[in-house]
Design a protein around this motif. Structure first.
Motif, PDB file in Angstrom:
ATOM      1  N   ARG A  41       0.825  -1.206   0.000  1.00  0.00           N
ATOM      2  CA  ARG A  41       0.000   0.000   0.000  1.00  0.00           C
ATOM      3  C   ARG A  41       0.864   1.263   0.000  1.00  0.00           C
ATOM      4  N   SER A  98       1.833   1.786  -3.561  1.00  0.00           N
ATOM      5  CA  SER A  98       0.654   2.150  -4.348  1.00  0.00           C
ATOM      6  C   SER A  98       0.201   3.576  -4.073  1.00  0.00           C
ATOM      7  N   VAL A  99       0.240   3.979  -2.809  1.00  0.00           N
ATOM      8  CA  VAL A  99      -0.282   5.290  -2.429  1.00  0.00           C
ATOM      9  C   VAL A  99       0.709   6.414  -2.722  1.00  0.00           C
ATOM     10  N   LEU A 111      -0.026   7.319   3.702  1.00  0.00           N
ATOM     11  CA  LEU A 111      -0.104   5.908   4.077  1.00  0.00           C
ATOM     12  C   LEU A 111      -1.080   5.700   5.235  1.00  0.00           C
ATOM     13  N   THR A 115      -3.663   7.326   5.943  1.00  0.00           N
ATOM     14  CA  THR A 115      -5.063   7.550   5.562  1.00  0.00           C
ATOM     15  C   THR A 115      -5.616   6.412   4.715  1.00  0.00           C
ATOM     16  N   ASP A 116      -4.767   5.449   4.369  1.00  0.00           N
ATOM     17  CA  ASP A 116      -5.209   4.329   3.547  1.00  0.00           C
ATOM     18  C   ASP A 116      -5.783   3.225   4.444  1.00  0.00           C
ATOM     19  N   ASN A 148      -6.463   0.007   3.950  1.00  0.00           N
ATOM     20  CA  ASN A 148      -5.760  -1.274   3.900  1.00  0.00           C
ATOM     21  C   ASN A 148      -4.421  -1.209   4.629  1.00  0.00           C
TER      22      ASN A 148
END
Length: 393
Positions: A25, A28-29, A47, A49-50, A52
């Motif tokens: 993640r 990805s973010v 990160l 705030t994600d 997953n």
């Protein structure tokens, strides 16, 4: 048979999986694919705030808490070995000379953390067990029973070389060569690699080395991909290699069926993923993310994965009460056996353990508890008859 080291192995597997989710993640973010790109507070904020990534962080904290509380010193040190290997792999672009710096930095962070949390950490079982080690002398440091036993295991390995004594034969195979071991009977060597060498000889070691080599080759191949998932798999794979190789030098947790299943599933995933990755497929894999058909397919996969996850969670929830009472019964039974072995002539101790067994039977009866209750009652009866008998005649 589950002890603190066996439990720590599974906690490390869980920590590796959490690390995979967070790493995937993160890439990805933030879009950061290498250590040469700048890492700033905004990236960390993204990160956090994600959803997953938060799941990965929370599950990682749960696994870390388990490692601190399960009472395994080797498990804690295996965690350090895993993180050092992960850091070294992702920092390899700056040269392998960074490894000593990584080890030093990791050691420094651990020492600072220990000093800051000393008053809290001393209540954690895994930290408490370090107090049993005496570092004033080499003899004190290596007074652990497993270190005294290993020379006997090595002697047995030499005698059975090269084919080994046979699978699951260690408990009996080393006995003819026992000379330095304590009086206890070692059913395992408390060193998986030594036990493997004794039971399966040279061929067992070659097989184990081959498995690790295939996993390393797969991780190197995956490193050619820019897919965030592959970054996560790299993090998990290298962490599990480091923690497993280290922890199994002091334990045999990998032979426990649950641990072996988790390890096999994760390593199989890495190997299978590497088969679909090649340098020529790189661009095609990255372009597929923008394809509508693939996006729809991804959504269906998420639904199926979510359904399977919910099913497994439901099954696990159903099994939890039984597993809990099995663990409670095992603990009560082990305490009672120890008390019966050490205090066979103390009526108060026998009565206390008998009440504990009866309470456990009332909550979750099992043949093991009934058998142990009968032994306690028999011993209490024999003791009472001796006490009542007039021995002055």
């Amino acid at each position: 048979y589950i002890n603190h080291n066996n439990a720590a192995f599974l906690f490390n597997i869980g920590l590796g999986c959490s690390l995979a989710l967070v790493a995937a993640r993160f890439v990805s973010v933030t879009g950061i694919h290498s250590d040469e790109q700048d890492l700033n507070l905004n990236s960390i904020a993204l990160l956090l705030t994600d959803p997953n990534a938060l799941i990965g962080l929370i599950t990682g904290l749960i696994s870390a808490a388990g490692l601190l509380m399960c009472g395994s010193r080797a498990g804690l040190l295996a965690t350090v070995a895993g993180f050092v290997l992960v850091a070294a792999w992702f920092k390899r672009g700056r040269g392998w000379s960074t490894i000593p710096a990584i080890v030093a930095a990791t050691t420094f962070v651990l020492l600072v953390g220990f000093v800051i949390l000393a008053s809290f950490a001393k209540n954690l079982r895994s930290v408490q067990r370090f107090d049993r080690l005496s570092v004033r002398s080499v003899d004190g440091l290596f007074s652990d029973a497993r270190f005294q036993h290993w020379p006997d295991g090595i002697s047995a390995a030499r005698e059975y070389f090269p084919t080994g004594s046979g699978i699951s034969s260690y408990a009996f195979a080393y006995l003819p060569y026992q000379s330095s071991s304590p009086e206890s009977w070692f059913h395992h060597a408390d060193n998986l690699w030594l036990e493997l060498f004794v039971e399966q000889g040279l061929f067992g070691l070659i097989l184990a080395a081959s498995v690790i080599a295939v996993l390393i080759f797969s991780l190197v191949r995956i490193s050619n991909s820019n897919d965030p998932v592959d970054y996560g798999l790299q993090a998990a794979g290298w962490y599990i290699i480091g923690s497993t190789v280290w922890s199994q030098c002091f334990d045999f947790g990998l032979v426990i069926s649950g641990n072996l299943l988790a390890f096999t599933c994760l390593t199989s995933l890495v190997v299978a993923r590497s088969r679909s990755i090649s340098t020529s497929e790189f661009t095609r894999l990255t372009k597929r993310a923008n394809d509508a058909a693939i996006a729809a397919d991804d959504r269906s996969r998420r639904v199926i994965s979510g359904a399977m996850g919910a099913l497994f969670t439901f099954v696990a929830a159903i099994c939890l009460p039984t597993l809990y009472w099995d663990a409670v019964n095992d603990s009560v039974a082990r305490n009672a056996k120890r008390a019966l072995r050490l205090n066979r002539v103390e009526p108060a101790v026998l009565e206390l353990q008998s009440k504990a067994i009866e309470s456990a039977i009332a909550s979750a009866p099992s043949p093991k508890l009934f058998d142990l209750s009968a032994k306690l009652n028999r011993q209490a009866g024999r003791l009472q008859s001796v006490i009542e008998k007039d021995l002055t005649d």
